[in-house]
Design a protein around this motif. Structure first.
Motif: not given
Length: 431
Positions: A84-91, A96-100, A117-127
């Motif tokens: 099936a098709p897949l779309a992953v988003y890093c909540r 990070a518009p290039a990762g939208e 690419q995902l620029p990790l500007r902030h520390a924290g808990t993401f998904l």
């Protein structure tokens, strides 16, 4: 069991969306080993969701939780081994518009690969959340935690992720994906993939507990009996520390909360879904000597991620969005990037959104690309924490505000708190 949460009626569960979590100070050697590239492969998997029963077929991203350092940019290599098709988003990853997904990245076809690419500007808990296209698919698809570590040392002994997931099982033991009729199914909840989770700790050990509600539809409250649960961050952003109300963290679907807990005794971990409370695990005090003679002093706030302390609302751009109706919204599988945006924001300006829920049940709103403040009723202040997700009761209007800091195109999502409800999307631009 419901008496364990005397204050958590349906209304409280939907409005108490300020929560808690814990952080561990990790040695420099660990930080130096943080990943700078990441391979994610979606494939067939299984989980034991019934005691003594056969494993239930699901889809997942096998492997350990993702950990990286603030300031890094990680190269994500994504492969889709599903039919099936897949779309992953890093909540929660801002700017990070290039990762939208759906905008910068079309759905990934079965058997295909991509990188971004995902620029990790902030520390924290993401998904890393694959829920956009999972509605109505043959099997539910698990999300994957993404932990971005602070560069500063944090006053905690250990750092633990508690990924809470909801499953709907048919009588034959198969699991149905969200966006599917859940008639004759039974809800089952897991913590880190287990129906009975156990976390061992020594007395007076300070735990940073990263609670993640990876349910696709249900607002959940989680409580650690007999302990103060001190909220340190919400939706990946540091908050002024405060004790969780009645010791319970209330999380919208996709919501995250970091809490500090100083261990004192063996205790049950309880989960409330607005209907009933149930035990989902235990904190077990080990037989070892206490880690220290007394609990640690109260921890200072987590290091700031640099979000603005003030928002200038006087000259803010103001827009209204109606939730709970399909008008102007579309299902992700039918989304086209050429559709008109919900609004256009100017870079550097504050934006105020009035969100009105016309549905008969609570609806969850999620903003991609930026975190927001929940405004007071008169727009004369805001709650002292940042969010990226908000549950809104039927017939209610909530106002949120954010600084349009990152140019680009980003999705917005809504979904009603019903398993069969469709996820709906629009997009906005910052230019």
């Amino acid at each position: 069991m419901a008496s364990l949460f005397p204050m958590l009626d349906r209304r409280t569960l939907l409005t108490g969306l300020g929560a808690a979590a814990l952080e561990a100070g990790l040695p420099a050697a660990t930080l130096a080993q943080a990943r700078r590239s990441l391979a994610l492969s979606a494939r067939a998997d299984s989980l034991v969701l019934r005691q003594g029963g056969m494993a239930t077929p699901i889809w997942s991203f096998p492997g350990e939780d993702i950990r990286a350092n603030r300031g890094e940019t990680i190269e994500v290599a994504l492969s889709n081994d599903l039919p099936a098709p897949l779309a992953v988003y890093c909540r929660g990853i801002d700017g990070a518009p290039a990762g939208e997904p759906l905008l910068a990245r079309p759905p990934l076809a079965a058997g295909a690969n991509e990188s971004f690419q995902l620029p990790l500007r902030h520390a924290g808990t993401f998904l890393c959340d694959p829920g956009l296209l999972n509605d109505g698919q043959p099997r539910p698809l698990r999300a994957k935690p993404l932990i971005v570590l602070e560069t500063e040392r944090v006053s905690a002994d250990r750092d633990e992720v508690l990924l809470i997931e909801e499953w709907r099982l048919r009588p034959d033991g198969t699991a149905v994906a969200p966006g599917t009729d859940a008639k004759d199914t039974t809800p089952v909840y897991t913590v880190n993939g287990r129906t009975s989770f156990e976390l061992s700790a020594r007395a007076n050990e300070r735990l940073r507990l990263r609670f993640i509600n990876a349910s696709q539809r249900t607002v959940l409250a989680v409580k650690l009996e007999g302990h103060e649960v001190r909220v340190m961050a919400i939706d990946g952003e540091p908050a002024e520390p405060f004790p969780a109300r009645n010791g319970a963290l209330v999380l919208a679907p996709g919501g995250r909360a970091d809490a500090f807990v100083d261990t004192a005794a063996t205790a049950s971990i309880l989960l409330h879904d607005g209907k009933e409370a149930r035990p989902v695990g235990r904190l077990v005090l080990s037989g070892e000597a206490p880690l220290r003679a007394a609990p640690m002093p109260s921890a200072p706030p987590l290091p700031s991620n640099g979000l603005p302390p003030q928002l200038e609302l006087k000259n803010a751009q103001r827009f209204e969005l109606v939730l709970g109706t399909p008008a102007d919204w579309t299902r992700p599988a039918s989304f086209t990037p050429s559709a008109p945006p919900a609004f256009r924001a100017k870079t550097g300006r504050a934006v105020v959104l009035a969100l009105t829920n016309r549905a008969a049940i609570a609806t969850v709103f999620h903003l991609h690309g930026h975190h927001f403040r929940l405004l007071d009723r008169l727009d004369d202040g805001w709650k002292p924490f940042w969010l990226d997700t908000l549950a809104i009761e039927p017939g209610q209007t909530q106002r949120i505000a954010f600084q349009a800091e990152y140019a680009g195109r980003y999705l917005i999502e809504q979904v009603a708190t019903d398993w069969a409800a469709p996820r709906l999307v629009r997009w906005y631009s910052v230019e």
